[in-house]
Design a protein around this motif. Structure first.
Motif, PDB file in Angstrom:
ATOM      1  N   CYS A   1      -0.600   0.830 -10.855  1.00  0.00           N
ATOM      2  CA  CYS A   1      -1.452   1.882 -11.422  1.00  0.00           C
ATOM      3  C   CYS A   1      -2.370   2.487 -10.360  1.00  0.00           C
ATOM      4  O   CYS A   1      -2.580   3.709 -10.323  1.00  0.00           O
ATOM      5  N   PHE A   2      -2.913   1.638  -9.486  1.00  0.00           N
ATOM      6  CA  PHE A   2      -3.872   2.114  -8.493  1.00  0.00           C
ATOM      7  C   PHE A   2      -3.244   3.058  -7.472  1.00  0.00           C
ATOM      8  O   PHE A   2      -3.854   4.040  -7.061  1.00  0.00           O
ATOM      9  N   ARG A   3      -2.037   2.747  -7.045  1.00  0.00           N
ATOM     10  CA  ARG A   3      -1.476   3.478  -5.908  1.00  0.00           C
ATOM     11  C   ARG A   3      -0.676   4.693  -6.378  1.00  0.00           C
ATOM     12  O   ARG A   3      -0.412   4.879  -7.572  1.00  0.00           O
ATOM     13  N   ALA A   4      -0.297   5.540  -5.407  1.00  0.00           N
ATOM     14  CA  ALA A   4       0.545   6.705  -5.702  1.00  0.00           C
ATOM     15  C   ALA A   4       1.901   6.211  -6.198  1.00  0.00           C
ATOM     16  O   ALA A   4       2.379   5.155  -5.776  1.00  0.00           O
TER      17      ALA A   4
ATOM     18  N   PHE B   1      16.151  -1.863  -5.124  1.00  0.00           N
ATOM     19  CA  PHE B   1      15.591  -2.983  -4.381  1.00  0.00           C
ATOM     20  C   PHE B   1      14.306  -2.599  -3.644  1.00  0.00           C
ATOM     21  O   PHE B   1      13.839  -3.347  -2.791  1.00  0.00           O
ATOM     22  N   ARG B   2      13.744  -1.458  -4.005  1.00  0.00           N
ATOM     23  CA  ARG B   2      12.538  -1.011  -3.303  1.00  0.00           C
ATOM     24  C   ARG B   2      11.317  -1.779  -3.796  1.00  0.00           C
ATOM     25  O   ARG B   2      11.115  -1.970  -4.989  1.00  0.00           O
ATOM     26  N   GLU B   3      10.496  -2.200  -2.861  1.00  0.00           N
ATOM     27  CA  GLU B   3       9.326  -3.018  -3.168  1.00  0.00           C
ATOM     28  C   GLU B   3       8.400  -2.336  -4.171  1.00  0.00           C
ATOM     29  O   GLU B   3       7.859  -2.972  -5.080  1.00  0.00           O
ATOM     30  N   GLY B   4       8.207  -1.019  -4.013  1.00  0.00           N
ATOM     31  CA  GLY B   4       7.239  -0.315  -4.830  1.00  0.00           C
ATOM     32  C   GLY B   4       7.596  -0.205  -6.297  1.00  0.00           C
ATOM     33  O   GLY B   4       6.740   0.138  -7.118  1.00  0.00           O
ATOM     34  N   ASN B   5       8.840  -0.456  -6.657  1.00  0.00           N
ATOM     35  CA  ASN B   5       9.261  -0.314  -8.054  1.00  0.00           C
ATOM     36  C   ASN B   5       9.226  -1.623  -8.823  1.00  0.00           C
ATOM     37  O   ASN B   5       9.442  -1.634 -10.031  1.00  0.00           O
ATOM     38  N   LYS B   6       8.948  -2.732  -8.140  1.00  0.00           N
ATOM     39  CA  LYS B   6       8.911  -4.020  -8.806  1.00  0.00           C
ATOM     40  C   LYS B   6       7.620  -4.182  -9.599  1.00  0.00           C
ATOM     41  O   LYS B   6       6.558  -3.745  -9.162  1.00  0.00           O
ATOM     42  N   LEU B   7       7.726  -4.823 -10.755  1.00  0.00           N
ATOM     43  CA  LEU B   7       6.552  -5.088 -11.580  1.00  0.00           C
ATOM     44  C   LEU B   7       6.212  -6.583 -11.577  1.00  0.00           C
ATOM     45  O   LEU B   7       5.623  -7.102 -12.509  1.00  0.00           O
ATOM     46  N   GLY B   8       6.622  -7.266 -10.510  1.00  0.00           N
ATOM     47  CA  GLY B   8       6.245  -8.656 -10.271  1.00  0.00           C
ATOM     48  C   GLY B   8       5.565  -8.732  -8.911  1.00  0.00           C
ATOM     49  O   GLY B   8       6.025  -8.101  -7.953  1.00  0.00           O
ATOM     50  N   SER B   9       4.456  -9.465  -8.804  1.00  0.00           N
ATOM     51  CA  SER B   9       3.627  -9.380  -7.593  1.00  0.00           C
ATOM     52  C   SER B   9       4.055 -10.382  -6.531  1.00  0.00           C
ATOM     53  O   SER B   9       3.409 -11.387  -6.313  1.00  0.00           O
ATOM     54  N   TYR B  10       5.134 -10.128  -5.887  1.00  0.00           N
ATOM     55  CA  TYR B  10       5.496 -10.893  -4.705  1.00  0.00           C
ATOM     56  C   TYR B  10       6.226  -9.948  -3.774  1.00  0.00           C
ATOM     57  O   TYR B  10       6.817  -8.955  -4.203  1.00  0.00           O
ATOM     58  N   ARG B  11       6.145 -10.216  -2.526  1.00  0.00           N
ATOM     59  CA  ARG B  11       6.876  -9.421  -1.535  1.00  0.00           C
ATOM     60  C   ARG B  11       8.057 -10.253  -1.052  1.00  0.00           C
ATOM     61  O   ARG B  11       7.914 -11.427  -0.724  1.00  0.00           O
ATOM     62  N   ASP B  12       9.231  -9.618  -1.041  1.00  0.00           N
ATOM     63  CA  ASP B  12      10.405 -10.326  -0.560  1.00  0.00           C
ATOM     64  C   ASP B  12      10.271 -10.578   0.941  1.00  0.00           C
ATOM     65  O   ASP B  12      10.212  -9.646   1.742  1.00  0.00           O
ATOM     66  N   ALA B  13      10.181 -11.840   1.309  1.00  0.00           N
ATOM     67  CA  ALA B  13      10.120 -12.198   2.724  1.00  0.00           C
ATOM     68  C   ALA B  13      11.456 -11.876   3.385  1.00  0.00           C
ATOM     69  O   ALA B  13      12.480 -11.729   2.706  1.00  0.00           O
ATOM     70  N   PRO B  14      11.468 -11.755   4.719  1.00  0.00           N
ATOM     71  CA  PRO B  14      12.724 -11.417   5.408  1.00  0.00           C
ATOM     72  C   PRO B  14      13.875 -12.372   5.098  1.00  0.00           C
ATOM     73  O   PRO B  14      15.037 -11.985   5.146  1.00  0.00           O
ATOM     74  N   ASN B  15      13.546 -13.625   4.781  1.00  0.00           N
ATOM     75  CA  ASN B  15      14.619 -14.593   4.528  1.00  0.00           C
ATOM     76  C   ASN B  15      14.918 -14.775   3.042  1.00  0.00           C
ATOM     77  O   ASN B  15      15.762 -15.598   2.683  1.00  0.00           O
TER      78      ASN B  15
END
Length: 413
Positions: A187-190, A268-282
């Protein structure tokens, strides 16, 4: 209701036969021709009833399908699971049983709840445990919202959430896991740029993703919900799936609709996920599904999905067959020409579990508020069991992430 052409009185006012072809999944048609939701609305305190009825579509719900307690749960999982909730559970099951008996062929049950509270977490997971007893091998899925200590001042939420996972792991076939912090961040971000998100804003995000994911049961598509679960959940315990949504806001008409290529690339874009984790490189994608809607070319969709799979092949495990699926529904989402919902089973979700467990373990070491729970029917040993269950779940996701093939002891569906 709007997507199915049902107005606030329960009357069909749509313009496409497709809107009614599978409407009986979530609605039942009464003798008068009126459509009523099959939903059963439950809370341990009565105040939410008025807020539901005050909404424009509140009159759709059958009064007999509201079940409320009088005292509330006090944000205490034990009250919802062992004391106040246990007193109400028989009435709740009677109403659910009535709805199940009124269906032609019950295929499954869906529970929507937030696991950070005493009602959603405690009573919600008590219901889940009863579903297996009552309905056997029927498909059970949940749309669950996990709390975040960063956006809430309710100190017991880590306890409530981690305690909930025992039932979510053991008695649910698929859990679509939202995260409260992530909903606020989106909600906060563009492009939304909402400086002070309300519950309505958060609900619009979650309901939009839910509407996208459930198109495969609400409308005629080539993918039904059990097939979806079999592809998204390669092993019974690893059934925690992150929802996503695109576009996140309506595009102004002068910019036009998203193209098929744009919609598929958002999967698979990070910005569209509604779960708060970032996919690590591995981290790895165990499975994923896209639910595309509107007037788009099926042939182009197939082609673009092959490209997306190829572009992300290094992150998609290759030892699970048919683990990237998609479906297409011609009925567009409200106000949009083309849109998509996503569901991704990524090992990266273990970081979200780890964050919850960190707060939980810190509180447990200090024995914070334990008396609130043990005073409402819980044994102190259950806290250790919940902690071990969460550690095991994280370990299983990491084992799948690091494996070049099915891990030892791997149980496929």
């Amino acid at each position: 209701s709007i997507e199915h052409g049902i107005d606030p009185t329960g009357t069909y006012a749509g313009g496409s036969d497709l809107q009614l072809e599978c409407v009986d999944v979530y609605y039942r048609e009464e003798a008068s021709g009126r459509y009523a939701p099959r939903a059963v609305i439950v809370d341990l305190e009565p105040g939410t009833r008025d807020s539901v009825l005050a909404r424009p579509y509140g009159g759709l719900f059958s009064p007999s399908n509201f079940v409320f307690g009088q005292t509330g749960s006090g944000n205490n999982w034990a009250k919802g699971h062992y004391t106040e909730g246990a007193e109400l559970i028989g009435t709740v099951l009677d109403v659910i049983r009535k709805e199940a008996e009124a269906s032609d062929a019950l295929e499954g049950i869906q529970l929507n709840h937030a696991i950070g509270g005493g009602t959603g977490g405690g009573l919600g997971t008590l219901l889940i445990s009863k579903f297996r007893e009552e309905f056997g091998e029927r498909f059970v899925c949940t749309f669950s919202i996990a709390p975040s200590p960063k956006v809430s001042d309710t100190v017991t939420e880590p306890y409530n959430a981690v305690l909930s996972f025992i039932q979510l792991v053991e008695n649910v076939d698929a859990t679509f896991m939202f995260d409260e912090q992530r909903l606020y961040d989106v909600c906060f971000r563009a492009p939304l740029n909402i400086t002070a998100p309300t519950y309505r804003d958060l609900n619009q995000l979650t309901s939009g993703a839910m509407a996208g994911i459930t198109t495969c049961v609400r409308f005629p598509t080539a993918l039904n919900f059990r097939d979806l679960a079999n592809s998204l959940v390669p092993s019974p315990r690893l059934h925690f799936v992150t929802p996503g949504l695109a576009p996140l806001t309506r595009r102004p008409p002068e910019h036009g609709a998203l193209t098929v290529a744009e919609l598929t690339s958002e999967m698979f874009r990070e910005g569209n996920k509604l779960g708060s984790y970032r996919d690590a490189p591995n981290s790895k994608y165990l499975a994923a599904a896209g639910f595309f809607r509107g007037g788009i070319s099926a042939a182009e969709l197939d082609e673009q999905m092959l490209r997306v799979r190829s572009a992300h092949s290094s992150r998609i495990v290759n030892w699970i067959p048919n683990n990237i699926q998609h479906s297409h529904c011609e009925i567009p989402a409200r106000g949009l020409v083309a849109s998509a919902g996503y569901a991704v089973n990524s090992t990266g979700i273990s970081t979200m579990f780890g964050s919850l467990l960190e707060y939980y373990s810190l509180m447990l070491r200090r024995r914070s508020f334990l008396h609130w729970y043990t005073g409402n029917g819980m044994e102190e040993a259950e806290f250790g069991e919940a902690q071990a269950n969460m550690n095991d779940l994280i370990g299983e996701y990491l084992q799948a992430q690091d494996s070049e093939g099915p891990p030892a002891g791997w149980r496929s569906r």
